[in-house]
Design a protein around this motif. Structure first.
Motif, short mmCIF file in Angstrom:
data_model
loop_
_atom_site.label_atom_id
_atom_site.label_comp_id
_atom_site.label_asym_id
_atom_site.label_seq_id
_atom_site.Cartn_x
_atom_site.Cartn_y
_atom_site.Cartn_z
N ASP A 44 0.81 -1.22 0.00
CA ASP A 44 0.00 0.00 0.00
C ASP A 44 0.84 1.27 0.00
OD1 ASP A 44 -2.36 -1.41 -0.10
OD2 ASP A 44 -2.76 -1.27 2.06
N HIS A 45 1.97 1.26 0.70
CA HIS A 45 2.84 2.44 0.73
C HIS A 45 3.37 2.76 -0.68
CE1 HIS A 45 6.61 4.69 1.39
NE2 HIS A 45 5.95 5.21 2.41
N GLU A 46 3.85 1.75 -1.37
CA GLU A 46 4.37 1.95 -2.74
C GLU A 46 3.24 2.32 -3.71
OE1 GLU A 46 7.60 0.44 -4.26
OE2 GLU A 46 8.57 0.08 -2.34
N LEU A 47 2.06 1.73 -3.52
CA LEU A 47 0.91 2.06 -4.37
C LEU A 47 0.52 3.51 -4.19
CD1 LEU A 47 -1.35 1.41 -6.33
CD2 LEU A 47 -2.66 0.44 -4.40
N CYS A 48 0.49 4.00 -2.96
CA CYS A 48 0.16 5.41 -2.72
C CYS A 48 1.17 6.34 -3.38
CB CYS A 48 0.08 5.69 -1.22
SG CYS A 48 -1.40 5.05 -0.43
N ALA A 49 2.45 6.01 -3.27
CA ALA A 49 3.49 6.84 -3.89
C ALA A 49 3.33 6.86 -5.41
CB ALA A 49 4.87 6.33 -3.50
N PHE A 50 3.07 5.68 -6.00
CA PHE A 50 2.88 5.61 -7.45
C PHE A 50 1.63 6.38 -7.87
CE2 PHE A 50 1.24 3.51 -11.30
CZ PHE A 50 2.33 3.70 -12.13
N ALA A 51 0.54 6.23 -7.12
CA ALA A 51 -0.71 6.94 -7.45
C ALA A 51 -0.51 8.45 -7.38
CB ALA A 51 -1.82 6.50 -6.50
N ARG A 52 0.27 8.92 -6.41
CA ARG A 52 0.59 10.36 -6.33
C ARG A 52 1.31 10.81 -7.59
NH1 ARG A 52 1.77 8.96 -1.25
NH2 ARG A 52 0.54 9.95 0.37
N ASP A 53 2.31 10.02 -8.01
CA ASP A 53 3.05 10.37 -9.23
C ASP A 53 2.13 10.42 -10.45
OD1 ASP A 53 5.46 10.58 -7.86
OD2 ASP A 53 6.10 8.54 -8.34
N VAL A 54 1.25 9.44 -10.57
CA VAL A 54 0.33 9.39 -11.71
C VAL A 54 -0.58 10.61 -11.71
CG1 VAL A 54 -1.64 8.13 -12.68
CG2 VAL A 54 0.42 6.89 -11.99
N LEU A 55 -1.15 10.95 -10.55
CA LEU A 55 -2.00 12.14 -10.47
C LEU A 55 -1.21 13.41 -10.79
CD1 LEU A 55 -4.12 11.36 -7.30
CD2 LEU A 55 -4.98 11.73 -9.61
N ALA A 56 0.01 13.47 -10.31
CA ALA A 56 0.85 14.65 -10.57
C ALA A 56 1.10 14.81 -12.06
CB ALA A 56 2.16 14.53 -9.80
N PHE A 57 1.44 13.71 -12.74
CA PHE A 57 1.64 13.78 -14.18
C PHE A 57 0.36 14.19 -14.90
CE2 PHE A 57 5.44 10.91 -13.66
CZ PHE A 57 6.35 11.81 -14.18
N LYS A 58 -0.75 13.63 -14.49
CA LYS A 58 -2.04 13.98 -15.10
C LYS A 58 -2.28 15.47 -14.99
CE LYS A 58 -6.59 13.17 -16.14
NZ LYS A 58 -7.00 14.51 -16.48
N ASN A 59 -1.94 16.04 -13.85
CA ASN A 59 -2.22 17.46 -13.60
C ASN A 59 -1.25 18.42 -14.28
OD1 ASN A 59 -4.62 17.22 -12.16
ND2 ASN A 59 -3.54 16.80 -10.25
N VAL A 60 -0.14 17.93 -14.81
CA VAL A 60 0.77 18.81 -15.55
C VAL A 60 0.75 18.51 -17.04
CG1 VAL A 60 2.26 19.28 -13.58
CG2 VAL A 60 2.85 17.42 -15.14
#
Length: 194
Positions: A44-60
């Motif tokens: 779950d820790h790694e999934l949260c970090a990856f999901a943050r990165d994905v959302l960040a890329f989506k937003n830029v």
């Protein structure tokens, strides 16, 4: 690394061998490119970090995650084992953590160096091609692991700021970051035209 080329590749959704080679040789992280040595989403820790990165890329405006490269040293180590995910499983994992269906693609590429062949995973996070639509950020849609410090909370906004994924706390912070990204892309496009 040419930012206008990178932004164009993201916009076109280029996952070709040529795109992979270009990204592998960029040797630097920016708003549209991140390197990771591994991709383990069962934790779950790694999934949260990856999901943050994905959302960040989506937003830029979208971006690439190249797996099999050491962060900061750019050493091309390759994958230690085949990636256990395909595009659908990757999207399902991100949906589990964020509550969002995001446009994410995954391909693998091999690189042969002498007698050694290394495999790499290339993840593309897509976003709207229209810059104006980036002004409406994608927010985390559900709570996930909120009892943990690494958890995701409904309403959080993540963006890329240089080589980092950051949580946006104010509208002003988001507006300034998006303005800067647009200016960088415009300047890079002008330089490449010259």
């Amino acid at each position: 690394m040419n930012l206008s080329i990178l932004e164009r590749m993201v916009g076109e959704g280029d996952l070709s061998r040529q795109a992979f080679s270009y990204l592998l040789n960029c040797r630097g992280e920016v708003e549209w490119l991140d390197y990771k040595e591994t991709l383990r989403l069962d934790d779950d820790h790694e999934l949260c970090a990856f999901a943050r990165d994905v959302l960040a890329f989506k937003n830029v405006g979208g971006g690439y995650i190249l797996v099999g490269v050491k962060d900061k040293t750019w050493e091309q180590v390759g994958l230690s084992a085949p990636i256990p995910y395909d595009t659908k499983l990757l999207r399902d994992k991100v949906m589990r953590a964020t509550g969002l269906t995001l446009d994410i693609d995954l391909v693998t590429h091999a690189l042969t160096d002498g007698s050694t062949t290394k495999s790499f995973a290339l993840v593309l996070v897509r976003a709207s091609r229209k810059r104006k639509r980036r002004r409406t950020p994608t927010l985390v849609a559900k709570d996930f692991c909120t009892g943990k410090p690494y958890g995701l909370r409904r309403g959080e906004i993540y963006v890329r700021d240089g080589d980092s994924t950051v949580k946006v706390s104010t509208q002003e912070q988001l507006t300034n970051l998006l303005d800067r990204l647009e200016d960088q892309a415009d300047e890079a496009a002008i330089r490449s035209d010259e």
